[in-house]
Enzyme design. Sequence first.
Site, PDB file in Angstrom:
ATOM      1  N   HIS A 198      38.728 -94.855 -72.246  1.00 15.67           N
ATOM      2  CA  HIS A 198      40.156 -94.892 -71.923  1.00 15.67           C
ATOM      3  C   HIS A 198      40.674 -93.459 -71.683  1.00 15.67           C
ATOM      4  O   HIS A 198      41.306 -93.175 -70.665  1.00 15.67           O
ATOM      5  CB  HIS A 198      40.891 -95.571 -73.084  1.00 15.67           C
ATOM      6  N   GLU A 199      40.357 -92.557 -72.622  1.00 21.76           N
ATOM      7  CA  GLU A 199      40.818 -91.172 -72.488  1.00 21.76           C
ATOM      8  C   GLU A 199      40.144 -90.469 -71.306  1.00 21.76           C
ATOM      9  O   GLU A 199      40.779 -89.702 -70.597  1.00 21.76           O
ATOM     10  CB  GLU A 199      40.548 -90.384 -73.769  1.00 21.76           C
ATOM     11  N   HIS A 239      41.931 -91.210 -68.113  1.00 23.33           N
ATOM     12  CA  HIS A 239      43.110 -90.342 -67.937  1.00 23.33           C
ATOM     13  C   HIS A 239      42.669 -88.963 -67.433  1.00 23.33           C
ATOM     14  O   HIS A 239      43.214 -88.420 -66.479  1.00 23.33           O
ATOM     15  CB  HIS A 239      43.811 -90.097 -69.285  1.00 23.33           C
TER      16      HIS A 239
HETATM   17 ZN   LIG Z   1      46.128 -93.740 -72.796  1.00 28.57          ZN
END
Ligand SMILES: [Zn+2]
Length: 377
Positions: free
Chosen positions: A66-67, A70
């Site tokens: 998830h990170e 980003h």
């Molecule tokens: Zn996030």
Amino acid sequence: MKAQVKLGRIAGISIGLHYSWFIIALLIALSLVQHFREVTPQWSSTVIWIAALVTSLLFFAALLLHELAHSLVAKTRGLRVRSITLFALGGVSQIETEASDAKSEFWIAIVGPLTSLVIGLVLLGSAWVNGWKTGTEPATPVISVLVWLGYINITLAGFNMIPGYPLDGGRVLRAVIWWITGNADRSTRVAAQVGQVVAFLFILSGLFRFFVGANFGGLWLAFIGWFLLDASRASYAQVELMAGFRNRRVADIMDADYATVEGHLSLQDLVDEYVLRTGSRCFVVMQNDRITGLITTHEVKKVDRERWSQTSVQSVMRPLSQLRTVAPETPAIQALELMGREDMNQLPVISNGRLQGVITRGHVLRFLSAQTELQHN
Ligand SMILES: [Zn+2]
């Protein structure tokens, strides 16, 4: 958030763990043991413990993805990403500069929850392909792990899309308002205010659940709300601060009556006559009325104390030719970014080949703290 345990690098981004991560990893593993004991009492203790440990590690791998999503989108949009740190309440990507346009902000923010959603759907899908039906108990340990991870990733995507800044959903909201109004500061204010409202709702419903239903999950909800409230307040204050700072030029903040020293001066004299007397840590070095470089206490400290009296300032200074410089009309924020990138504490301010002053991190900090005081009054 500084990582205390470094795990390595992925695509040039250093990945690390904060101490608080170990506590939450242990709690998650223990609650998974509890969960597997309840839903699959026929499993042996060994199987339950292995399943719990594997599941919690995979959970953090999914959080990392998830990170990373980003961070990688931020990188393709030209932003510098220093590190990713996993901590008690999830992960943070340290993106050094802010997105300069609404579109970048939108994609950087939304790709995280999208990644979690896709991971969740893929995991539930593969459990389903292997014979699991929604609403039934998983038949094998592997399917059980797939189902738990699938649901938790979808929950994670949903939680992150709550439109309270600085959650991902709040960033998406901010990007959309920014897109429509063209005003970055106003969009952050609105998104941070929505964030505070959301945080209050979390706290209220958490406390209500705790006191009325004697539900300990309520305390957890209230705690997340309190964390969110703090974070959205901080980002609101930061926007106010940056809005005042953004339209400042180097000339507004720099020190124009900088202290000068002669190049042939010894380090001993520099320390005795200038550093101790003025309290200044940075001096402009002059040679025959011309500026030749900068010397700071940092360079002095690199020389052994016994050699200070035989060492001249010009032999250890940073020559002007090796220094990055800024112009008086450069936006102050760019000067600050340059100092961060070059790992320097000061920059000479040059205009038409002449030194106009020196800007230091100290000046910027003093300026910002003066602004905060003004805001509090
Ligand atoms: Zn996030």
